[in-house]
Design an enzyme around this catalytic site. Sequence first.
Site, PDB file in Angstrom:
ATOM      1  N   GLU A 185       0.845  -1.183   0.000  1.00 44.14           N
ATOM      2  CA  GLU A 185       0.000   0.000   0.000  1.00 44.14           C
ATOM      3  C   GLU A 185       0.883   1.235   0.000  1.00 44.14           C
ATOM      4  O   GLU A 185       2.065   1.166   0.363  1.00 44.14           O
ATOM      5  CB  GLU A 185      -0.935   0.008   1.215  1.00 44.14           C
ATOM      6  CG  GLU A 185      -0.226   0.177   2.540  1.00 44.14           C
ATOM      7  CD  GLU A 185      -1.194   0.155   3.715  1.00 44.14           C
ATOM      8  OE1 GLU A 185      -2.364  -0.230   3.524  1.00 44.14           O
ATOM      9  OE2 GLU A 185      -0.776   0.514   4.828  1.00 44.14           O
ATOM     10  N   HIS A 220       7.016   0.101  13.169  1.00 41.47           N
ATOM     11  CA  HIS A 220       5.576   0.017  12.942  1.00 41.47           C
ATOM     12  C   HIS A 220       4.847  -0.595  14.132  1.00 41.47           C
ATOM     13  O   HIS A 220       3.707  -1.046  13.993  1.00 41.47           O
ATOM     14  CB  HIS A 220       5.263  -0.786  11.670  1.00 41.47           C
ATOM     15  CG  HIS A 220       6.084  -0.366  10.496  1.00 41.47           C
ATOM     16  ND1 HIS A 220       5.928   0.857   9.878  1.00 41.47           N
ATOM     17  CD2 HIS A 220       7.110  -0.979   9.851  1.00 41.47           C
ATOM     18  CE1 HIS A 220       6.807   0.960   8.894  1.00 41.47           C
ATOM     19  NE2 HIS A 220       7.540  -0.128   8.857  1.00 41.47           N
ATOM     20  N   GLU A 260      -8.593   1.049  12.613  1.00 39.06           N
ATOM     21  CA  GLU A 260      -7.391   1.887  12.558  1.00 39.06           C
ATOM     22  C   GLU A 260      -7.348   2.695  11.259  1.00 39.06           C
ATOM     23  O   GLU A 260      -7.718   2.202  10.187  1.00 39.06           O
ATOM     24  CB  GLU A 260      -6.142   1.021  12.682  1.00 39.06           C
ATOM     25  CG  GLU A 260      -6.091   0.226  13.985  1.00 39.06           C
ATOM     26  CD  GLU A 260      -4.710  -0.340  14.259  1.00 39.06           C
ATOM     27  OE1 GLU A 260      -3.890  -0.399  13.329  1.00 39.06           O
ATOM     28  OE2 GLU A 260      -4.462  -0.721  15.413  1.00 39.06           O
ATOM     29  N   GLU A 272      -7.039  -0.903   8.776  1.00 34.99           N
ATOM     30  CA  GLU A 272      -7.463  -2.261   9.088  1.00 34.99           C
ATOM     31  C   GLU A 272      -8.416  -2.234  10.264  1.00 34.99           C
ATOM     32  O   GLU A 272      -8.570  -1.217  10.947  1.00 34.99           O
ATOM     33  CB  GLU A 272      -6.255  -3.136   9.450  1.00 34.99           C
ATOM     34  CG  GLU A 272      -5.489  -2.624  10.674  1.00 34.99           C
ATOM     35  CD  GLU A 272      -4.244  -3.438  10.968  1.00 34.99           C
ATOM     36  OE1 GLU A 272      -4.388  -4.637  11.163  1.00 34.99           O
ATOM     37  OE2 GLU A 272      -3.151  -2.841  10.992  1.00 34.99           O
ATOM     38  N   ASN A 274      -8.900  -4.444  13.742  1.00 35.52           N
ATOM     39  CA  ASN A 274      -8.370  -5.482  14.619  1.00 35.52           C
ATOM     40  C   ASN A 274      -9.524  -6.096  15.405  1.00 35.52           C
ATOM     41  O   ASN A 274     -10.164  -5.428  16.216  1.00 35.52           O
ATOM     42  CB  ASN A 274      -7.320  -4.906  15.572  1.00 35.52           C
ATOM     43  CG  ASN A 274      -6.045  -4.550  14.833  1.00 35.52           C
ATOM     44  OD1 ASN A 274      -5.554  -5.316  14.019  1.00 35.52           O
ATOM     45  ND2 ASN A 274      -5.525  -3.361  15.085  1.00 35.52           N
ATOM     46  N   ARG A 276     -10.107  -7.825  17.991  1.00 33.23           N
ATOM     47  CA  ARG A 276      -9.640  -8.280  19.301  1.00 33.23           C
ATOM     48  C   ARG A 276      -9.481  -7.069  20.208  1.00 33.23           C
ATOM     49  O   ARG A 276      -9.692  -5.934  19.784  1.00 33.23           O
ATOM     50  CB  ARG A 276      -8.287  -8.985  19.158  1.00 33.23           C
ATOM     51  CG  ARG A 276      -7.256  -8.105  18.447  1.00 33.23           C
ATOM     52  CD  ARG A 276      -5.869  -8.694  18.467  1.00 33.23           C
ATOM     53  NE  ARG A 276      -4.949  -8.005  17.575  1.00 33.23           N
ATOM     54  CZ  ARG A 276      -4.309  -6.883  17.846  1.00 33.23           C
ATOM     55  NH1 ARG A 276      -4.515  -6.276  19.017  1.00 33.23           N
ATOM     56  NH2 ARG A 276      -3.479  -6.333  16.987  1.00 33.23           N
TER      57      ARG A 276
END
Length: 615
Positions: A185, A220, A260, A272, A274, A276
């Site tokens: 990306e 990251h 996010e 993305e 997540n 969780r």
Amino acid sequence: MISSVLVANRGEIACRVFRTCAGLGIRTVAVHSDADAAALHAREADTAVRLPGVAPADTYLRGDLIVRAALSAGADAVHPGYGFLSENAGFARAVQAAGLTWIGPPPQAIEAMASKTRAKRLMGLAPLDADRVTDADLPVLVKAAAGGGGRGMRIVRRAEELPAALEGARAEAASAFGDGEVFVEPYLAHGRHVEVQILADTHGTVWPLGTRDCSLQRRHQKVIEEAPAPALPAALTEELYALAVRAARSVSYVGAGTVEFLVADGRAHFLEMNTRLQVEHPVTEAVFGIDLVAEQIRIAEGHALDTVPPRASGHAVEARLYAEDPARDWTPQTGILYRLAVPAGVRLDTGYTDGDPISVHYDPMLAKVVAHAPTRAEAIRRLAGALERATVHGPVTNRDLLVRSLRHEEFTSARMDTGFYDRHLAGLTTPAHDPYAPLAAALADAHGRSRFGGWRNVSSQPQVKRYARDGEEHEVRYRHTRQGLTAEGVRVVHADARLVVLEIDGVRRRFEVSAYGDRIHVDGTALTALPRFPDPAARLAPGSLLAPMPGTVVRVAEGLAEGMAVEAGQPLIWLEAMKMQHRISAPAAGTLTALHARPGQQVEPGLLLAVVQES
């Protein structure tokens, strides 16, 4: 009703879930590898089950063994924590198929969002085709489709670097997540990493629980996080909430999750979801006054959320304390954590107690320290002060980096972005050692011997002690006299094995000293006591490249051989440790005079890998 929860994880997050379960009257079950048999999470649970016959690094990825452990221990629910199998739809299905309650989102929601490529398509986006990346697309970011935490990620600034980046990211992703899929990306160097915590029940209610800013990252991976994200326009915040709720509803999400984004030029770019609980969830808990783990359990039991979410209050900041050396390419550290304590007034989430070993097999995060206050400035000051006064004795950590980062003007004024450490790391890791720490260590050591008549009635040579600090040697001198211990340039007010008080230019200073063998900690300074007469044969040749940690040699630069010329900074050897690859580079331009590393070789810290003779 859930009566017993197995946490399919280890360390800090397992201990954190156990804490909530205990408060709810729920019994707890831990699973552990052989390497974690004496770990805090295994000791804190009501029941602990060994996962046999598996390499330590892979233990918590064996869903079949974990389900079997839950059934044998009488658990009726499984909480996945974060990392490992927390976003593995197959594991969630296996838990449910065994008749256990899964404290997490539906497997189909995990499946839809766990792959970043599928998640982007679900949100109407499409990743770049790695085979069609041209110079016009650069820079780009290679990312693992599964998992996170900085593993399987590479920045590519030149087209010729892409093949190696893809290869390295695939290998790292496969090792960490069991899935080597990667995608590409665009890389936005100066964006802010902003995320929205969501909580959804089985009755159709979705809460957007504020924003978090996680822009301070290394490799990251997040280092400092805060809630709410500062200096966001109200309209952009509302847009982020709407996008997060849209993402959750698109997959019929249930439970706690995080969406996010990268925010750049006033625009939000979806990264993305997540599926969780996030590492940084405590800052949201502090601001909203809730327990997200308790909410996860209530939702798994079928309870409905209120139609209106709780209101936010104040500001919270979290710092991740790692056993790593930021000044040396963030190299993970291992060894014994002799002492970890923080002042009252902040939250400490950890999976360690004093005397625990820091394993090579797992992530080197020691703890999360969280401060909450009415304003952002107060929260930052409280957290920085607590970290500065914390006792952290053992391997090198990022504690000083955290304190300096929190006090950096770019952070305090909320002008940070994800390139913060690219710009400021050198200044943030410049040593600022206390020049009197070696003397305090020597005087504390001398206290024990002074009780046996160390002073003489005639003038004698001073006592000499030598210490190493960050690769430099320091020599200090002191004397035993009728009046006690003395040293040039200071007045020794008090000295015992734990406390030294010196008067320096009329100012009285206290130094707390702790010794663990030849390792001495004087307040925040770590020293190593050196023998008075060092072995001259112990010196290494200049340019020696030593293994910085235990690990495995996974790669040697193609065609590398003794006698070859190398350039300064040229990558020579790659080690894998803690599920990440670490690069060993030439320290200077010169000739490779020795190469001992071989692919597949297991190495220990300090093992000689190669020698580069500077030209």
